[in-house]
Write a protein that holds these residues in place. Structure first.
Motif, PDB file in Angstrom:
ATOM      1  N   GLY A 254     -40.480  -2.511  12.191  1.00 41.29           N
ATOM      2  CA  GLY A 254     -39.845  -1.216  11.997  1.00 41.29           C
ATOM      3  C   GLY A 254     -39.412  -0.570  13.293  1.00 41.29           C
ATOM      4  N   VAL A 255     -38.524   0.402  13.162  1.00 41.91           N
ATOM      5  CA  VAL A 255     -38.084   1.224  14.292  1.00 41.91           C
ATOM      6  C   VAL A 255     -38.760   2.583  14.182  1.00 41.91           C
ATOM      7  N   LEU A 256     -39.373   3.019  15.279  1.00 39.27           N
ATOM      8  CA  LEU A 256     -39.989   4.339  15.317  1.00 39.27           C
ATOM      9  C   LEU A 256     -39.231   5.218  16.296  1.00 39.27           C
ATOM     10  N   GLN A 257     -38.846   6.390  15.814  1.00 40.00           N
ATOM     11  CA  GLN A 257     -38.178   7.397  16.637  1.00 40.00           C
ATOM     12  C   GLN A 257     -39.017   8.657  16.586  1.00 40.00           C
ATOM     13  N   GLY A 258     -39.529   9.080  17.733  1.00 42.50           N
ATOM     14  CA  GLY A 258     -40.453  10.204  17.728  1.00 42.50           C
ATOM     15  C   GLY A 258     -41.689   9.853  16.933  1.00 42.50           C
ATOM     16  N   THR A 259     -41.974  10.647  15.902  1.00 43.95           N
ATOM     17  CA  THR A 259     -43.147  10.381  15.059  1.00 43.95           C
ATOM     18  C   THR A 259     -42.779   9.719  13.739  1.00 43.95           C
ATOM     19  N   GLU A 260     -41.508   9.371  13.560  1.00 44.29           N
ATOM     20  CA  GLU A 260     -41.054   8.834  12.283  1.00 44.29           C
ATOM     21  C   GLU A 260     -40.739   7.339  12.364  1.00 44.29           C
ATOM     22  N   CYS A 261     -41.105   6.619  11.300  1.00 45.57           N
ATOM     23  CA  CYS A 261     -40.647   5.246  11.123  1.00 45.57           C
ATOM     24  C   CYS A 261     -39.359   5.327  10.309  1.00 45.57           C
ATOM     25  N   VAL A 262     -38.225   5.097  10.953  1.00 44.08           N
ATOM     26  CA  VAL A 262     -36.931   5.383  10.324  1.00 44.08           C
ATOM     27  C   VAL A 262     -36.388   4.200   9.526  1.00 44.08           C
ATOM     28  N   LYS A 263     -36.869   2.994   9.814  1.00 37.89           N
ATOM     29  CA  LYS A 263     -36.452   1.832   9.032  1.00 37.89           C
ATOM     30  C   LYS A 263     -37.476   0.727   9.227  1.00 37.89           C
ATOM     31  N   ALA A 264     -37.850   0.064   8.150  1.00 35.31           N
ATOM     32  CA  ALA A 264     -38.831  -1.019   8.250  1.00 35.31           C
ATOM     33  C   ALA A 264     -38.600  -2.034   7.143  1.00 35.31           C
ATOM     34  N   GLN A 265     -39.019  -3.257   7.399  1.00 38.96           N
ATOM     35  CA  GLN A 265     -38.880  -4.332   6.415  1.00 38.96           C
ATOM     36  C   GLN A 265     -40.012  -5.327   6.605  1.00 38.96           C
ATOM     37  N   SER A 266     -40.413  -5.949   5.504  1.00 36.56           N
ATOM     38  CA  SER A 266     -41.437  -6.990   5.544  1.00 36.56           C
ATOM     39  C   SER A 266     -40.796  -8.365   5.440  1.00 36.56           C
ATOM     40  N   LEU A 267     -41.288  -9.299   6.256  1.00 34.91           N
ATOM     41  CA  LEU A 267     -40.795 -10.674   6.226  1.00 34.91           C
ATOM     42  C   LEU A 267     -41.993 -11.620   6.290  1.00 34.91           C
ATOM     43  N   SER A 268     -41.771 -12.878   5.935  1.00 29.31           N
ATOM     44  CA  SER A 268     -42.849 -13.867   5.977  1.00 29.31           C
ATOM     45  C   SER A 268     -43.284 -14.088   7.426  1.00 29.31           C
ATOM     46  N   SER A 269     -44.581 -14.079   7.651  1.00 32.35           N
ATOM     47  CA  SER A 269     -45.094 -14.201   9.019  1.00 32.35           C
ATOM     48  C   SER A 269     -44.750 -15.537   9.660  1.00 32.35           C
ATOM     49  N   ASP A 270     -44.557 -16.576   8.848  1.00 34.92           N
ATOM     50  CA  ASP A 270     -44.263 -17.897   9.409  1.00 34.92           C
ATOM     51  C   ASP A 270     -42.768 -18.141   9.616  1.00 34.92           C
TER      52      ASP A 270
END
Length: 283
Positions: free
Chosen positions: A32-48
Motif C-alpha cells: 500500500g501507499v501511505l500519505q500522512g496518516t492515511e493508507c490511500v491505496k492497497a492491494q493483496s497479492l500472493s506472497s510467492d
C-alpha cells in the motif's frame, strides 16, 4: 519487561510523507501507499509472486507523487524467503532500496515476552499492536484474521504482552476437508446474522463451526485478558477476514491495513525519539 532502545533514525529516509509499505504474510502480501496518516491505496497479492508484487510497487510509484526519483519502500515480513525474493525482484528491476523492519530498522515496542518469544514472535503481530495502540490510545485486544488468527493484548502503556494463535477460518475449512474422507471443500461465506438455527446440512454446519471457533475465541480471550489486566480492553479487528466479526457488538473498531499503519507508526516513533534526543543534546 523488555524495553528495547529505539533504532537510530539515520537508518530511515529523510522524507516519510509518502511511502510504500509491504507486509509479507504467510500466503498473501499486502502492498500500500501511505500519505500522512492515511493508507490511500492497497492491494493483496500472493506472497510467492515476487514479480507481480514488484510490478504493483512500480505502478504505485507511477500513480502517486513521491517527491524523488525513487519511492521510499518499507517492508515487514513473516516469511524471510518470500521477502528476500521480493526485495531481489524490486532491486533487479528498478534499482530501488528496501528498508526492512527487523534488519535495517528495529521494531520499537516494549514487551513482556520471554527471550525465546522475542526471537520467534511475528513482525505482523508487533506492528499490528503498535498500530492498534496508536488508534485507541488505551489497553486493547488486537484481532488479526488471516491464514492464522492472532488475538493479542496490549496494555494501557502500549506494552505488548503476547497472546494466542489459532487457525484462520479458511485454514480450518481446508483442514477439515483434507483430514477427513467425506467433508467437502468449502470457501468461507458469511452467516445470516438474523438466523440462530443450527446447521441443517454438512456445509452449513462446517461454516457455523469455524465462525463459532473464531468468534468464541475472541470472546474467551478478551475475558481472559480482562481478568489478567483487571480492566476491560477495547477490541480492534483487522485482516483479510475481519468481516467475519462485523456483526459482533463486542468489536469496537475495524481497521483495514492495520499492519501497514503499524509500519508508519513504528518509523514515526523512531524519528520522534531521535529528534527528542537531539533537542536534549542541544539544551
Amino acid at each position: 519487561m523488555i524495553d528495547p532502545m529505539l533504532s537510530n533514525a539515520a537508518n530511515l529516509p529523510h522524507s516519510m510523507d509518502t511511502f510504500i509499505a509491504i507486509a509479507v504474510g504467510n500466503t498473501r502480501t499486502r502492498v500500500g501507499v501511505l500519505q500522512g496518516t492515511e493508507c490511500v491505496k492497497a492491494q493483496s497479492l500472493s506472497s510467492d509472486q515476487s514479480g507481480d508484487i514488484a510490478s504493483f510497487v512500480a505502478a504505485l510509484f507511477d500513480e502517486f507523487e513521491f517527491g524523488s526519483d525513487e519511492p521510499v519502500v518499507l517492508m515487514s515480513t513473516v516469511s524471510q524467503e518470500d521477502a528476500d525474493s521480493i526485495e531481489d525482484e524490486i532491486k533487479s528491476k528498478f534499482g530501488w532500496s528496501i528498508y526492512r523492519l527487523g534488519r535495517d530498522i528495529e521494531i520499537p515496542i516494549r514487551h513482556t515476552l520471554t527471550e525465546s518469544g522475542e526471537k520467534s514472535v511475528g513482525q505482523d503481530r508487533l506492528l499490528c499492536a503498535i498500530g492498534a495502540f496508536d488508534v485507541v490510545k488505551q489497553a486493547c485486544v488486537v484481532v488479526d484474521l488471516g491464514t492464522a488468527i492472532t488475538i493479542d493484548f496490549v496494555d494501557g502503556e502500549g506494552v505488548y504482552h503476547g497472546g494466542a494463535i489459532m487457525p484462520g477460518v479458511s485454514t480450518m475449512l481446508e483442514s477439515m476437508h483434507t483430514s477427513t474422507s467425506h467433508l467437502p471443500e468449502l470457501k468461507y461465506r458469511k452467516l445470516d446474522p438474523s438466523s440462530f438455527e443450527p446447521g441443517k446440512q454438512t456445509d452449513d454446519a462446517m461454516i457455523l463451526g469455524v465462525a463459532a471457533a473464531a468468534g468464541g475465541a475472541v470472546r474467551y480471550l478478551a475475558e481472559r485478558y480482562a481478568q489478567f489486566y483487571e480492566g476491560y480492553p477495547q477490541i480492534i479487528a483487522t485482516g483479510g477476514d475481519m468481516g467475519l466479526l462485523e456483526d459482533d457488538e463486542l468489536i469496537e473498531a475495524f481497521v483495514p491495513d492495520l499492519q501497514l499503519h503499524g509500519i508508519r507508526v513504528a518509523c514515526k516513533m523512531i524519528i520522534d525519539n531521535e529528534n527528542e534526543q537531539d533537542d536534549q543534546d542541544n539544551d
